[in-house]
Enzyme design. Structure first.
Site, PDB file in Angstrom:
ATOM      1  N   SER A 159      42.083  43.114  38.096  1.00  0.00           N
ATOM      2  CA  SER A 159      43.839  43.075  37.323  1.00  0.00           C
ATOM      3  C   SER A 159      43.760  42.740  36.042  1.00  0.00           C
ATOM      4  CB  SER A 159      44.325  41.917  38.419  1.00  0.00           C
ATOM      5  OG  SER A 159      44.785  42.527  39.381  1.00  0.00           O
ATOM      6  N   TYR A 216      44.160  54.272  39.448  1.00  0.00           N
ATOM      7  CA  TYR A 216      44.141  52.677  39.621  1.00  0.00           C
ATOM      8  C   TYR A 216      42.963  51.838  39.838  1.00  0.00           C
ATOM      9  CZ  TYR A 216      45.347  48.236  41.714  1.00  0.00           C
ATOM     10  OH  TYR A 216      45.448  47.006  41.931  1.00  0.00           O
ATOM     11  N   LYS A 222      45.463  45.726  34.413  1.00  0.00           N
ATOM     12  CA  LYS A 222      47.039  46.002  34.396  1.00  0.00           C
ATOM     13  C   LYS A 222      47.553  45.749  33.195  1.00  0.00           C
ATOM     14  CE  LYS A 222      47.397  44.763  39.515  1.00  0.00           C
ATOM     15  NZ  LYS A 222      46.252  44.401  40.192  1.00  0.00           N
ATOM     16  N   TYR A 239      48.524  35.268  39.206  1.00  0.00           N
ATOM     17  CA  TYR A 239      48.793  35.389  40.391  1.00  0.00           C
ATOM     18  C   TYR A 239      50.107  34.174  40.836  1.00  0.00           C
ATOM     19  CZ  TYR A 239      44.475  37.906  40.668  1.00  0.00           C
ATOM     20  OH  TYR A 239      43.501  38.767  40.183  1.00  0.00           O
ATOM     21  N   VAL A 262      40.347  39.834  40.188  1.00  0.00           N
ATOM     22  CA  VAL A 262      39.451  39.116  40.986  1.00  0.00           C
ATOM     23  C   VAL A 262      38.085  39.421  40.858  1.00  0.00           C
ATOM     24  CG1 VAL A 262      41.131  39.132  42.991  1.00  0.00           C
ATOM     25  CG2 VAL A 262      39.733  41.082  42.782  1.00  0.00           C
TER      26      VAL A 262
END
Ligand code: GLU
Length: 306
Positions: free
Chosen positions: A62, A190, A65, A242, A260
Site C-alpha cells: 500500500s 495496481y 498508493k 489503515y 502489508v
C-alpha cells in the site's frame, strides 16, 4: 539522525515483533521471516543512516498508493482524480467493500484504501498497458532515487492469482460508473505497483522527498509539486495507517503510510524521511516493530507535528 538513536529504536522495536505475523492472504508474503526488522533515515541533505535488516528487499504494497496518487495527479490534474475518489477516512479495513455500494456518488472514500487506489490507478495514462506500467515504474524509480527499482514478479503473480477481493471491488466500481475501460488492465497495473520491491533506504529517500516539500534530497530536483505534497501528507495523516490512523496520529504524529509487505514510510517534515521494515503485522495490517520504532523516535526526538 544519530546512529545511536536509530540503533536504540531498533532494539526497542525488536521486543515487539513476536506479537504479530506476516500477511497470509497474499500467499507469497506468508513465508517472510517475522523476526526481521530494519530502519533507514534520510535527512534533508540526502545523508542516509540505517540499522538492522535495512537492506532486505520487500514489496511496497500500500505504500505504492502514495506514488500512484502523485503520478495520477501530475498526469490528470485534481478534477479528474477527485471525480473518482474522495478525501475522507473510513475507519474500515483497507480492502472493505461494505460502503462501496451505499454511496450517493459511488466514490470510494479515499486513495489510501484499495478501492480508492484502484480508482486512482485506473486514471494513470499511457497508450498501452505496457506504457502505463513503464511510466509508473519509472516514476517510482525517480521518487526513490533508485534507478534499478523493479517488480517482484513472484509477489505480483501471487497477488494477481489470488486477488479476488480486489476483483470484486473493481467490478463493483465498474458497475457504478467510477471505473472506465478494461478492469483487468487496471488491476494488473495496481498489482504491479503493490509488488514493487524496495529496501528501507529506497523508501527513506522517498519519505525524505515528501518531508522536503517535494524536492529530492539527493538531486535537489523538484519531483512533486508543493500543492500535491501538502495534499498527500494530509491524506497520510488521516488515512495512511489503515483503521489505526487516529491512534497513530496521537502516539506518533507524523504523516505516514503503511503496507502489508511490512514497510512504513514516515515524514518528519523539514527534518527526516524515515522508512521501517518488519513483516510481523498486527491485526490491522501495520508492522508491529515498525510502529514501535516510530513511536520511540517520535517520543525521543519530538517529531510529532501535533
Ligand atoms: N496489494 C495489497 C492488496 O491489494 C495491498 C494492501 C496493503 O498493503 O494495504 O490487498
Amino acid at each position: 539522525m544519530e546512529q545511536k538513536m536509530i540503533q536504540e529504536a531498533l532494539t526497542y522495536g525488536r521486543r515487539f515483533v513476536r506479537y504479530g505475523k506476516p500477511a497470509s492472504y497474499i500467499p507469497e508474503l506468508a513465508s517472510k521471516n517475522p523476526s526481521r526488522l530494519g530502519i533507514a533515515v534520510c535527512d534533508m541533505e540526502g545523508n542516509l543512516s540505517s540499522a538492522g535488516d535495512c537492506e532486505e528487499r520487500f514489496t511496497m504494497q500500500s505504500i505504492s498508493k502514495v506514488i500512484a496518487l502523485i503520478l495520477a495527479l501530475e498526469q490528470n490534474g485534481y478534477d479528474i482524480v477527485f471525480s473518482k475518489v474522495g478525501l475522507e477516512p473510513t475507519g474500515d479495513s483497507f480492502n472493505s467493500t461494505v460502503r462501496l455500494d451505499h454511496l450517493t456518488n459511488n466514490k470510494p472514500f479515499n486513495p489510501m484504501i484499495n478501492a480508492g487506489a484502484i480508482a486512482v490507478a485506473s486514471t494513470i495514462r499511457g497508450a498501452t498497458l505496457e506504457e502505463r506500467k513503464a511510466v509508473s515504474i519509472d516514476f517510482a524509480r525517480k521518487l526513490t532515487g533508485n534507478s534499478s527499482l523493479d517488480v517482484d514478479y513472484e509477489v505480483f503473480l501471487s497477488e494477481s492469482n489470488t486477488g479476488f477481493k480486489n476483483r470484486a471491488i473493481i467490478y463493483l466500481m465498474r458497475s457504478n460508473g467510477i471505473i472506465e475501460g478494461n478492469c483487468e488492465d487496471h488491476l494488473e497495473l495496481y498489482f504491479l505497483l503493490c509488488s514493487l520491491a524496495c529496501s528501507c533506504q529506497d523508501l527513506a529517500v522517498f519519505a525524505a522527498t515528501l518531508a522536503n516539500n517535494g524536492v529530492s534530497p539527493i538531486t535537489g530536483e523538484t519531483l512533486i509539486q508543493p500543492r500535491t505534497v501538502k495534499l498527500v501528507r494530509s491524506l497520510m495523516v488521516t488515512c495512511g495507517m489503515y483503521d489505526y490512523s487516529g491512534e497513530f496520529a496521537s502516539t506518533v504524529g507524523m504523516p505516514s503510510k503503511s503496507g502489508v509487505g511490512g514497510g512504513i514510510i514516515s515524514c518528519a517534515i523539514g527534518k527526516y524521511g524515515i522508512a521501517t521494515y518488519g513483516p510481523s503485522l498486527d491485526d490491522k495490517g501495520n508492522s508491529i516493530g515498525g510502529l514501535k520504532m516510530l513511536e520511540y523516535l517520535s517520543d525521543n526526538m519530538g517529531l510529532s507535528i501535533f
